[in-house]
Design a protein around this motif. Structure first.
Motif, PDB file in Angstrom:
ATOM      1  N   ILE A 198      48.019  53.916   9.969  1.00  0.00           N
ATOM      2  CA  ILE A 198      46.963  54.691  10.682  1.00  0.00           C
ATOM      3  C   ILE A 198      47.160  55.578  11.661  1.00  0.00           C
TER       4      ILE A 198
ATOM      5  N   GLY B 265      51.413  60.561  13.831  1.00  0.00           N
ATOM      6  CA  GLY B 265      52.226  61.386  14.763  1.00  0.00           C
ATOM      7  C   GLY B 265      53.837  60.694  14.629  1.00  0.00           C
ATOM      8  N   VAL B 266      54.606  60.808  15.784  1.00  0.00           N
ATOM      9  CA  VAL B 266      56.079  60.406  15.433  1.00  0.00           C
ATOM     10  C   VAL B 266      56.069  59.005  15.261  1.00  0.00           C
TER      11      VAL B 266
ATOM     12  N   ASP C 119      45.281  60.399   8.502  1.00  0.00           N
ATOM     13  CA  ASP C 119      45.376  60.854   9.820  1.00  0.00           C
ATOM     14  C   ASP C 119      43.746  61.454   9.880  1.00  0.00           C
TER      15      ASP C 119
ATOM     16  N   GLY D  40      48.689  65.430  17.060  1.00  0.00           N
ATOM     17  CA  GLY D  40      48.297  64.559  18.087  1.00  0.00           C
ATOM     18  C   GLY D  40      49.013  64.804  19.341  1.00  0.00           C
ATOM     19  N   VAL D  41      49.283  63.880  20.132  1.00  0.00           N
ATOM     20  CA  VAL D  41      50.201  63.876  21.349  1.00  0.00           C
ATOM     21  C   VAL D  41      51.441  64.533  21.164  1.00  0.00           C
ATOM     22  N   THR D  42      51.938  63.847  19.996  1.00  0.00           N
ATOM     23  CA  THR D  42      53.438  64.348  19.488  1.00  0.00           C
ATOM     24  C   THR D  42      53.675  65.728  19.525  1.00  0.00           C
TER      25      THR D  42
ATOM     26  N   SER E  51      53.968  66.932  23.900  1.00  0.00           N
ATOM     27  CA  SER E  51      54.893  66.003  24.697  1.00  0.00           C
ATOM     28  C   SER E  51      55.713  66.931  25.336  1.00  0.00           C
ATOM     29  N   PHE E  52      56.318  66.345  26.538  1.00  0.00           N
ATOM     30  CA  PHE E  52      57.617  67.169  26.979  1.00  0.00           C
ATOM     31  C   PHE E  52      58.832  66.855  26.045  1.00  0.00           C
TER      32      PHE E  52
ATOM     33  N   CYS F 192      41.148  62.478   7.544  1.00  0.00           N
ATOM     34  CA  CYS F 192      40.326  61.227   7.014  1.00  0.00           C
ATOM     35  C   CYS F 192      40.570  60.349   8.132  1.00  0.00           C
TER      36      CYS F 192
ATOM     37  N   VAL G  26      40.151  56.479   9.879  1.00  0.00           N
ATOM     38  CA  VAL G  26      39.774  55.162   9.665  1.00  0.00           C
ATOM     39  C   VAL G  26      38.809  54.569  10.471  1.00  0.00           C
TER      40      VAL G  26
ATOM     41  N   GLY H 252      48.197  56.226  18.419  1.00  0.00           N
ATOM     42  CA  GLY H 252      48.657  56.872  19.731  1.00  0.00           C
ATOM     43  C   GLY H 252      47.515  56.598  20.768  1.00  0.00           C
ATOM     44  N   PRO H 253      47.053  57.527  21.289  1.00  0.00           N
ATOM     45  CA  PRO H 253      45.949  57.358  22.467  1.00  0.00           C
ATOM     46  C   PRO H 253      44.718  56.656  22.018  1.00  0.00           C
TER      47      PRO H 253
ATOM     48  N   SER I 121      53.316  53.129  21.976  1.00  0.00           N
ATOM     49  CA  SER I 121      54.077  53.578  22.872  1.00  0.00           C
ATOM     50  C   SER I 121      53.972  55.016  23.517  1.00  0.00           C
TER      51      SER I 121
END
Ligand SMILES: Cc1cc2nc3c(=O)[nH]c(=O)nc-3n(C[C@H](O)[C@H](O)[C@H](O)COP(=O)(O)OP(=O)(O)OC[C@H]3O[C@@H](n4cnc5c(N)ncnc54)[C@H](O)[C@@H]3O)c2cc1C
Length: 378
Positions: A15, A18-19, A39, A46-48, A51-52, A178, A180, A212-213, A336
């Motif tokens: 689910i 991202g990375v 996803d 997403g945040v991936t 990101s820096f 989609c 979840v 992720g978040p 993480s």
């Protein structure tokens, strides 16, 4: 439950793509597991994608086991680049950092010494030597500059695309667009189904929460509390005709890295601190751009292309939450911060745990059980 626990091989729903989710799914699919990647949006966006994306362990000295995990993350990237090819995502060009005040310089050199004692490669350069590596930089004449030659940056969206492409080629299913919205459990409390926002119900044996978040919301679907910190950051992409720098760097007030052939990514903790003060995102971007042009004047005719406030996926104590949650058979977490650095190693370790049932000692400090289930959870 794990695939190797003596029961029939299970179907795994990952689910979030991202990375972290892509890395878990890639590792599972190459071991012949039946995987479906789900996803809510498109993989890697997403945040991936905000990101820096600095691959490092030099900023992870807070706990030795966390540092070691990040060093393993750097090695896992190098192995992955060999396995899937490095083009368009892997940029192992090292990292430069300097400070422009005496206290900052002392701190920088103390950190470098600690890391060298831990066996981490580090070189201390003069400003003149650093400018030979990066001629476009403006920095004070006498400052020490630290070069971490084994560090890198990653193009997160391209990496996810590569991993997902190979997982799908190996037989994995992909359900973009989609969310979840429910996870069904059986009488033993174990995972049985996932329900998607388009109404589809999939029978599964295992779910990996890599949202992720949004990971605490997915955890809540199995009545688990995964406490997360709120830590937003703002990232700006700046378009330029020619990228004037070759590597990722931390100047005293601004972080800068290349982002392909025609753009540069900017980030600053100082500017992040203004997000909750209610500053407009366009103003945050303007400030980032100005700070960057002070350090790299050749960015003078660049333009702000896109800016986003993104949320770091950080469990409450600041460390990853990775592995099985024994009270919910079949439910695993891969959540993480520093996920760009850690994605490939977390993907490898978690897939091995799912397939074999064995828990790797490297994850001992990062187990989900440290966040206890509330009493009465299902
Ligand atoms: C400003 C900033 C700077 C950073 N800098 C660095 C750095 O320099 N180095 C580093 O290593 N890390 C850095 N990070 C952290 C790193 O970017 C993240 O840890 C990493 O990208 C997390 O990846 P992920 O796969 O967990 O999350 P994501 O990339 O966000 O992927 C999660 C996916 O889950 C999907 N999803 C969510 N809910 C559901 C649902 N219910 N159903 C289906 N799908 C769902 C989302 O659509 C998303 O695609 C930074 C983060 C920020 C914000």
């Amino acid at each position: 439950m794990s695939i190797g626990s003596g029961r029939r091989p299970g179907r795994v729903a990952v689910i979030g793509v991202g990375v972290l989710g892509a890395s878990v799914a890639w590792n599972l699919s190459r071991q012949g597991a039946d995987v479906v990647l789900i996803d809510a949006r498109r993989p890697g966006e997403g945040v991936t994608n905000w990101s820096f994306a600095w691959v490092n362990a030099s900023n992870k000295t807070v706990r030795k086991s966390y540092f070691d995990l990040n060093v393993a993350g750097m090695a896992a990237h190098r192995e992955l680049a060999t396995a899937i090819g490095p083009d368009s995502w892997w940029y192992p060009s090292g990292h430069l950092r300097w400070a422009d005040d005496p206290a900052g310089a002392t701190q920088l050199l103390e950190r470098a010494e600690l890391l060298a004692n831990w066996g981490y490669r580090v070189e201390v350069l003069t400003a003149a030597e650093a400018r030979r590596l990066e001629p476009a930089l403006v920095m004070p004449g006498e400052v020490p500059v630290v070069l971490y030659p084994d560090e890198a940056w990653v193009h997160g969206r391209h990496l996810v695309g590569r991993l997902v492409g190979q997982a799908v080629a190996a037989g994995a299913g992909l359900r973009p667009g989609c969310a979840v919205c429910d996870i069904g459990t059986g009488s033993d409390g174990g995972v049985r189904t996932v329900v998607l926002s388009d109404g589809t119900r999939l029978d599964v044996d295992i779910v990996v929460n890599a949202a992720g978040p949004s990971a605490s919301e997915v955890a809540a679907l199995v009545a688990r509390q995964l406490p997360m910190r709120r830590e937003p950051g703002v990232v700006t992409r700046v378009g330029c005709v020619q990228v004037p720098i070759d590597r990722v760097m931390h100047a005293p007030r601004i972080e800068i890295r290349p982002d392909g052939d025609a753009s540069v990514v900017l980030h600053s903790r100082e500017i992040d601190a203004l997000i909750d003060a209610g500053e407009e995102v366009s103003e945050l971007a303007r400030m980032l751009h100005e700070l960057a042009r002070n350090v790299v004047p050749a960015l003078g005719d660049s333009h702000i292309a896109e800016t986003r406030v993104a949320h770091r996926p950080i469990p409450a104590d600041g460390f990853p939450s990775v592995g099985a949650v024994p009270s919910v058979p079949g439910y695993y977490e891969a959540v993480s911060h520093s996920g760009i650095t850690l994605g490939p190693v977390i993907g490898r370790l978690l897939a091995a745990e799912i397939v074999s049932g064995k828990r790797d000692a490297m994850l001992a400090d990062f187990r989900p059980e440290r966040f206890a289930m509330p009493t009465g959870g299902r």
